[in-house]
Design a protein around this motif. Structure first.
Motif, short mmCIF file in Angstrom:
data_model
loop_
_atom_site.label_atom_id
_atom_site.label_comp_id
_atom_site.label_asym_id
_atom_site.label_seq_id
_atom_site.Cartn_x
_atom_site.Cartn_y
_atom_site.Cartn_z
N VAL A 2 51.25 35.88 40.35
CA VAL A 2 51.56 37.03 41.20
C VAL A 2 50.48 37.11 42.28
CG1 VAL A 2 52.70 38.36 39.37
CG2 VAL A 2 50.24 38.59 39.69
N ASP A 3 50.75 37.85 43.34
CA ASP A 3 49.73 38.07 44.37
C ASP A 3 48.68 39.01 43.80
OD1 ASP A 3 51.09 36.51 46.23
OD2 ASP A 3 52.31 38.20 46.89
N VAL A 4 47.41 38.72 44.09
CA VAL A 4 46.31 39.49 43.51
C VAL A 4 45.38 39.96 44.62
CG1 VAL A 4 44.32 39.37 41.97
CG2 VAL A 4 46.42 38.18 41.36
N PHE A 5 44.98 41.20 44.53
CA PHE A 5 43.98 41.81 45.43
C PHE A 5 42.81 42.19 44.55
CE2 PHE A 5 42.11 45.56 47.44
CZ PHE A 5 41.93 45.11 48.74
N ILE A 6 41.62 41.68 44.85
CA ILE A 6 40.44 41.91 44.01
C ILE A 6 39.52 42.90 44.70
CG2 ILE A 6 38.40 40.87 42.97
CD1 ILE A 6 40.01 38.22 42.90
N LEU A 7 39.09 43.91 43.97
CA LEU A 7 38.13 44.88 44.46
C LEU A 7 36.98 44.93 43.47
CD1 LEU A 7 37.28 47.23 46.33
CD2 LEU A 7 38.66 48.73 44.88
N GLN A 8 35.83 44.44 43.87
CA GLN A 8 34.65 44.47 43.00
C GLN A 8 33.85 45.71 43.35
OE1 GLN A 8 32.52 40.84 42.50
NE2 GLN A 8 30.66 41.88 41.85
N LEU A 9 33.60 46.55 42.34
CA LEU A 9 32.96 47.84 42.58
C LEU A 9 31.46 47.86 42.36
CD1 LEU A 9 35.61 50.14 40.90
CD2 LEU A 9 35.31 49.66 43.33
N GLU A 57 51.58 51.04 51.92
CA GLU A 57 51.08 50.13 52.96
C GLU A 57 51.71 48.75 52.86
OE1 GLU A 57 49.05 49.16 56.34
OE2 GLU A 57 49.13 51.14 55.42
N PHE A 58 51.79 48.20 51.64
CA PHE A 58 52.31 46.84 51.45
C PHE A 58 53.83 46.80 51.31
CE2 PHE A 58 47.99 45.89 49.39
CZ PHE A 58 47.46 45.42 50.59
N GLY A 59 54.45 47.93 51.05
CA GLY A 59 55.91 47.97 50.92
C GLY A 59 56.42 47.30 49.65
N CYS A 60 55.63 47.33 48.59
CA CYS A 60 56.07 46.74 47.32
C CYS A 60 55.36 47.46 46.18
CB CYS A 60 55.74 45.25 47.28
SG CYS A 60 53.99 44.88 47.33
N MET A 61 55.84 47.22 44.96
CA MET A 61 55.21 47.82 43.79
C MET A 61 53.87 47.14 43.51
SD MET A 61 58.48 48.28 41.26
CE MET A 61 57.42 48.69 39.90
N VAL A 62 52.90 47.91 43.07
CA VAL A 62 51.60 47.35 42.69
C VAL A 62 51.21 47.91 41.32
CG1 VAL A 62 50.83 47.08 45.08
CG2 VAL A 62 50.25 49.15 43.85
N GLY A 63 50.32 47.21 40.67
CA GLY A 63 49.79 47.65 39.38
C GLY A 63 48.30 47.41 39.38
N SER A 64 47.64 47.73 38.27
CA SER A 64 46.21 47.52 38.24
C SER A 64 45.74 47.17 36.83
CB SER A 64 45.46 48.77 38.73
OG SER A 64 45.64 49.85 37.83
#
Length: 112
Positions: A95-102, A69-76
């Motif tokens: 780095v760009d960060v995407f936060i997902l709180q579960l 979807e983002f067209g780049c490598m991601v990690g976690s």
């Protein structure tokens, strides 16, 4: 406040003749769950899991979809912070960060 590091050491090859790409000959360090929970619960430490996608197919699949979807490598990374505790002091990431709180709740302050 003391800091307890439970990060496993780097993966080691079981024998010297194996190559770095030979996954069958890698040994993983495994933390004792009792040690982890006693430290998280009693000392209000944050548990940090590095690269959980290497051990969980569902997380790996989600990262593959995000990469597409983002067209780049991601990690976690994954974090477990006890109630009424703060995992990190205010900081910034380089780095760009995407936060997902579960689970649970937290008041997030995001600065641009």
């Amino acid at each position: 406040k003391r800091r307890i590091t439970l990060d496993p050491p780097p993966k080691k090859r079981k024998n010297r003749s194996s190559t770095p790409d030979d996954d069958d000959n890698l040994e993983y360090a495994v933390a004792n769950p009792q040690d982890i929970w006693s430290n998280v619960d009693t000392s209000h430490c944050t548990l940090r899991l590095l690269r959980p996608h290497e051990h969980n197919d569902s997380i790996h699949t989600m990262l593959s979809l995000l990469e597409s979807e983002f067209g780049c490598m991601v990690g976690s990374n994954a974090y477990l912070t006890p109630l009424h505790s703060q995992g990190f002091a205010p900081h910034y990431d380089d780095v760009d960060v995407f936060i997902l709180q579960l689970e649970g709740y937290k008041r997030w302050r995001v600065y641009a």
